[in-house]
Design a protein around this motif. Sequence first.
Motif, short mmCIF file in Angstrom:
data_model
loop_
_atom_site.label_atom_id
_atom_site.label_comp_id
_atom_site.label_asym_id
_atom_site.label_seq_id
_atom_site.Cartn_x
_atom_site.Cartn_y
_atom_site.Cartn_z
N ILE A 2 61.65 67.99 -10.98
CA ILE A 2 60.97 69.29 -10.89
C ILE A 2 59.62 69.11 -10.22
CG2 ILE A 2 59.88 71.13 -12.24
CD1 ILE A 2 62.88 71.43 -12.22
N GLY A 3 59.32 70.00 -9.34
CA GLY A 3 58.08 69.98 -8.58
C GLY A 3 58.33 70.79 -7.34
N CYS A 4 57.35 70.93 -6.47
CA CYS A 4 57.62 71.58 -5.19
C CYS A 4 58.73 70.79 -4.51
CB CYS A 4 56.37 71.54 -4.31
SG CYS A 4 54.97 72.41 -5.04
N SER A 5 58.60 69.48 -4.58
CA SER A 5 59.56 68.56 -3.97
C SER A 5 60.96 68.73 -4.55
CB SER A 5 59.08 67.14 -4.23
OG SER A 5 58.67 67.03 -5.59
N ASP A 63 55.49 62.53 -6.61
CA ASP A 63 54.84 61.33 -7.14
C ASP A 63 54.55 61.49 -8.62
OD1 ASP A 63 53.23 63.20 -5.49
OD2 ASP A 63 51.53 62.28 -6.50
N GLY A 64 54.27 62.72 -9.05
CA GLY A 64 54.10 62.94 -10.49
C GLY A 64 55.43 62.70 -11.17
N ASP A 65 56.47 63.23 -10.58
CA ASP A 65 57.82 63.13 -11.10
C ASP A 65 58.27 61.66 -11.24
OD1 ASP A 65 60.21 65.25 -11.33
OD2 ASP A 65 61.01 63.39 -10.50
N VAL A 113 49.07 64.52 -5.43
CA VAL A 113 48.64 65.54 -6.41
C VAL A 113 49.88 66.12 -7.07
CG1 VAL A 113 46.46 66.38 -5.39
CG2 VAL A 113 48.67 67.30 -4.59
N TYR A 114 49.64 66.90 -8.12
CA TYR A 114 50.72 67.68 -8.72
C TYR A 114 50.69 69.02 -8.02
CZ TYR A 114 51.58 64.54 -12.69
OH TYR A 114 51.94 63.49 -13.49
N GLY A 115 51.71 69.27 -7.19
CA GLY A 115 51.71 70.50 -6.42
C GLY A 115 52.08 71.71 -7.26
N LEU A 116 53.25 71.67 -7.84
CA LEU A 116 53.80 72.87 -8.49
C LEU A 116 52.92 73.38 -9.64
CD1 LEU A 116 56.27 74.75 -8.25
CD2 LEU A 116 57.37 73.39 -10.02
N THR A 117 52.23 72.46 -10.30
CA THR A 117 51.38 72.91 -11.41
C THR A 117 49.96 73.18 -10.94
OG1 THR A 117 51.30 70.59 -12.02
CG2 THR A 117 52.69 72.00 -13.36
N ASN A 176 52.51 63.32 -2.42
CA ASN A 176 51.40 64.13 -1.90
C ASN A 176 50.11 63.85 -2.66
OD1 ASN A 176 51.92 65.39 -4.29
ND2 ASN A 176 52.69 67.29 -3.38
N HIS A 232 61.98 67.49 -15.03
CA HIS A 232 60.84 66.78 -14.47
C HIS A 232 60.87 65.28 -14.84
CE1 HIS A 232 56.96 66.30 -12.74
NE2 HIS A 232 56.27 66.27 -13.86
N GLU A 237 65.08 67.76 -24.34
CA GLU A 237 64.86 68.52 -23.11
C GLU A 237 66.12 68.55 -22.25
OE1 GLU A 237 62.07 66.86 -20.39
OE2 GLU A 237 61.69 68.76 -19.38
C1 LIG Z 1 58.42 67.76 -19.28
C2 LIG Z 1 57.65 68.58 -18.33
N1 LIG Z 1 56.31 68.48 -18.32
C3 LIG Z 1 55.60 69.21 -17.45
C4 LIG Z 1 56.22 70.03 -16.57
C5 LIG Z 1 55.40 70.85 -15.61
N2 LIG Z 1 55.46 70.32 -14.24
C6 LIG Z 1 56.29 70.82 -13.33
S1 LIG Z 1 56.17 70.07 -11.86
C7 LIG Z 1 54.95 69.06 -12.42
C8 LIG Z 1 54.28 68.07 -11.54
C9 LIG Z 1 54.56 68.25 -10.14
O1 LIG Z 1 53.99 67.21 -9.40
P1 LIG Z 1 54.88 66.22 -8.57
O2 LIG Z 1 55.93 65.64 -9.41
O3 LIG Z 1 53.99 65.27 -7.90
O4 LIG Z 1 55.64 67.14 -7.53
P2 LIG Z 1 55.08 68.12 -6.43
O5 LIG Z 1 55.04 69.48 -7.02
O6 LIG Z 1 53.73 67.65 -6.04
O7 LIG Z 1 56.07 68.00 -5.35
C10 LIG Z 1 54.68 69.31 -13.74
C11 LIG Z 1 53.67 68.59 -14.51
C12 LIG Z 1 57.62 70.10 -16.62
N3 LIG Z 1 58.32 70.87 -15.79
N4 LIG Z 1 58.29 69.37 -17.49
#
Ligand SMILES: Cc1ncc(C[n+]2csc(CCOP(=O)(O)OP(=O)(O)O)c2C)c(N)n1
Lengths: 288, 583
Positions: free
Chosen positions: A49-52, A93-95, A123-127, A121, A68, B286
């Motif tokens: 989960i993320g923008c990616s 990268d957060g993922d 950073v955490y994009g989606l959040t 990227n 995620h 989850e």
């Molecule tokens: C267990 C859980 N914790 C927190 C979130 C909220 N969340 C969604 S995306 C994300 C981080 C996104 O960052 P990244 O993985 O780097 O992806 P990007 O959006 O930058 O592509 C978080 C913390 C979630 N969906 N599930």
Amino acid sequence: MTMKLTNLQTTENPDWCPGCGDFGILMGIKKALIALERPLHETCIVSGIGCSGKLNHFVNTYGFEGIHGRALPLAAAVHLANHKLNVVAVGGDGDGYGIGMAHFMHAMRRNMDMTYIVHNNQVYGLTKGQYSPTTEPGMKTSSSPFGAIETPVNPIKLALASEGISFIARGFAGDIQFLHDIILAGMKHNGFALIDVLQPCVTFNKLNTYEFFKSRVYRLDEDTTYDNTNKKMAMERCEEWDTRIATGIFYQVDTPTYEDSLPAIAEKPLVEHDITNIDITPLFKEFM
Amino acid sequence: METNRFQWKIGGEAGFGIMTTGLVFSRVCMRAGLKTFAYPEYPSLIRGGHNTYQVFVDAEQASTQIHPVHILVALNKETITLHTEELIDGSAIIYDPADFKDGLPTIEGKQLIWVPVPMNQIIKEREGHRVARNTIAIGASLGLLQCPWEIIEGVISDWFGKKKPHLAEENVALTKIGYDAVAGKYATFNYNIEARTPAKPHMVISGNGSIAMGAMKAGMKFFAAYPMTPSSDILGYLSRQERKMDLVVKHTEDEIAAMNMIIGAGFAGVRAMTATSGGGFALMGEALGMAGLAEVPIVVIMGQRPGPSTGLPTWTSQADLRFVLHASQGEFPRIVLTPGDAEECFQSTYEAFNLAEKYQTPVIVVVDKYVQESWKSVELYEATTSIDRGKLLTQDELNAAVENGAAYLRHKYTQDGVSPRALPGMEHGRHIASSYEHVESGATTEDELETVKQNDKRFEKLQTFLKTDAKGPVFYGPENADLTIVGWGSTKQPALEAVRMAEAAGLSINYLHFIYIDPLPLKLVQEALRKTKKTLCVEGNKLGQLEGWVREHAGITMSDHFRKYGGRPFYPEEILEQAKKHL
Ligand SMILES: Cc1ncc(C[n+]2csc(CCOP(=O)(O)OP(=O)(O)O)c2C)c(N)n1
Ligand code: SF4
């Protein structure tokens, strides 16, 4: 019949910010899939989960957008269930380096035949722009208003330090042609292929921008002195950042995969086993 | 003489080989044509600590451990002091005087038969290992019970013979020494074995073994888990069968990975399962919801032990029912089964795979340490239904479905809520499974109407399940009894014996056993409970989790309850005693 980009189109359209590096990665993946020349139903893209993580909604293959940080175990089992498939995992990268770090470390040890593309990227994009495990120290984000304190993860270095993984590469979302080459090589590689992609987040990362990377990246394959079977050399190159940044295949070797040690799938994929009448009676003797 | 009904117990420190000894003893009794139930107790330690293993033997039915111990094998002093209360007039204690240098404990008010066997000395003379004392003790126990020697010899040689024939010979010899040291010398001992030929062959197996067999019979090909008592043995046993049975067994980095892996495998068309306990299940929460939302068939074995937190890792509990019923955010259909003994562990697990695929949703089999780690003599397992993969499409069916250019829709609205399922690798079936709410195709949506419709579609599957597959609670014992014991899961084991004991005492008591907990088959539950006069709900938790669930859904209040939450299982005697209070 050669495949065209339109064959890869789905009913969903990317909702990324205009200019986001994810577009470059999407194009890199699509072009690699075309060049791979395999029917689209034989590819499965698994994401977190993320923008990616939304990427697989925009590629007309099989897909699974998981939760995620868990793309890797999900993808690993899709692969173990049907290892004839071309399994690709994608995520941020957060993922992958934050919440999913444990899975990343173990996926590398296992060296299963799949490709893992990280949209890095920083950073955490989606959040909405918090700092991530790869954020540069001192960078101010919504969760680090006084500057990030931690030392960032260097994914390439981490991968090089891990025994098992047999393909380690870095791409740049702003160099789609080369990215496509790397992804194609990763998909063709027999083993776990990590492709960390420098992906500008135009909305939340004002430091690691297209310009930042364009002035620094170079291609390893254009450097004739570089030997991508030499771990020491790779270790040196992956340390570069401030003045120049290497892209390309840092390291590639041919080593046994996890599934090489699984007799159950030596002949055919697990999913093709006939389960209609399994005989368990030979198991009884041990208990009688 | 009391023939073919007694209880044997062995106790000593961990590392004394107590578990193996108990299994060998069970197997001898099983081959003598008797029913056996073996129950181990051990602390969360590898060495030291007090371990026991007790085997209840009965000619007709052995579903539980009982209170009195008729033969106690004491490998140390603690075994006697800790279990004095279980000894009755006429019980025998097998011990080695060398282990009691400061003298035997005095036990007042009981006529006990002391059976000294110089086990340590025999071992020393034969240069054997210390654990071989147990072998001598088995011989002595069976000598006391006048068990035919050939049966014992057969079991011992089979047991050791498989791996090391020379060990078999030595162990047969040691058993014989124990046997001869005792046989015919204790005329006052009033219990014996009379071998019978059972109508059908039996085996002695644990709940965990039964679960593993049920899964393999059901065609489970992928198992992923992280070790956690009381479910670790499933991982161990399946790992051993991996090659013989063509499985992929994965010991993962954690339970999160295990759960996500089985979902990946389930999505790709392979029957997949995990097994864990409360702590691991918490980590799986989850992803469990994702399986519900993405409509992926999976089977989860959830083995309870006392919590909260690490709790009492090696003891038993029924306090996670509510946790399982409500685990994960949001609402999604799940099927929860609570098998009560080894046979039901096999059947429920087998069935869970059919249900998971028919309804494309998680099926959780809730068990506990008591049923998982007790070993029971059972008839050889057979599946009572055939494999049913639900609406899993073949390539031909998929081709036909998309013939006139129709797009394949993974979450298509249907009358029964179940959508035809295509697997990755199939032509024309491309789709995305998603942890986001989606429309029929799998594409993400945040539309209110679609969200409601997809929720309703998913829950429609449970209505279909209730109409076709759900079964109501089952009565054991006399009809129209004055009092009905109500329970779920492993409560069945002692409850069946309590019903028997009541019958012998001329009391009218039966047992109502719940396996299908969620969704609760309301009509069937109400129908069953209408047939009761007074009800006593017996469960291993403090808050009355099933009792509350039935009250909430069926609107029925039990007359009374009996609850235990100290980590120990119910004994039939205490259930009967409670039942008598309410008659
Ligand atoms: C267990 C859980 N914790 C927190 C979130 C909220 N969340 C969604 S995306 C994300 C981080 C996104 O960052 P990244 O993985 O780097 O992806 P990007 O959006 O930058 O592509 C978080 C913390 C979630 N969906 N599930
Ligand atoms: S927030 Fe950043 S990563 Fe997300 S879509 Fe926008 S630019 Fe891309």
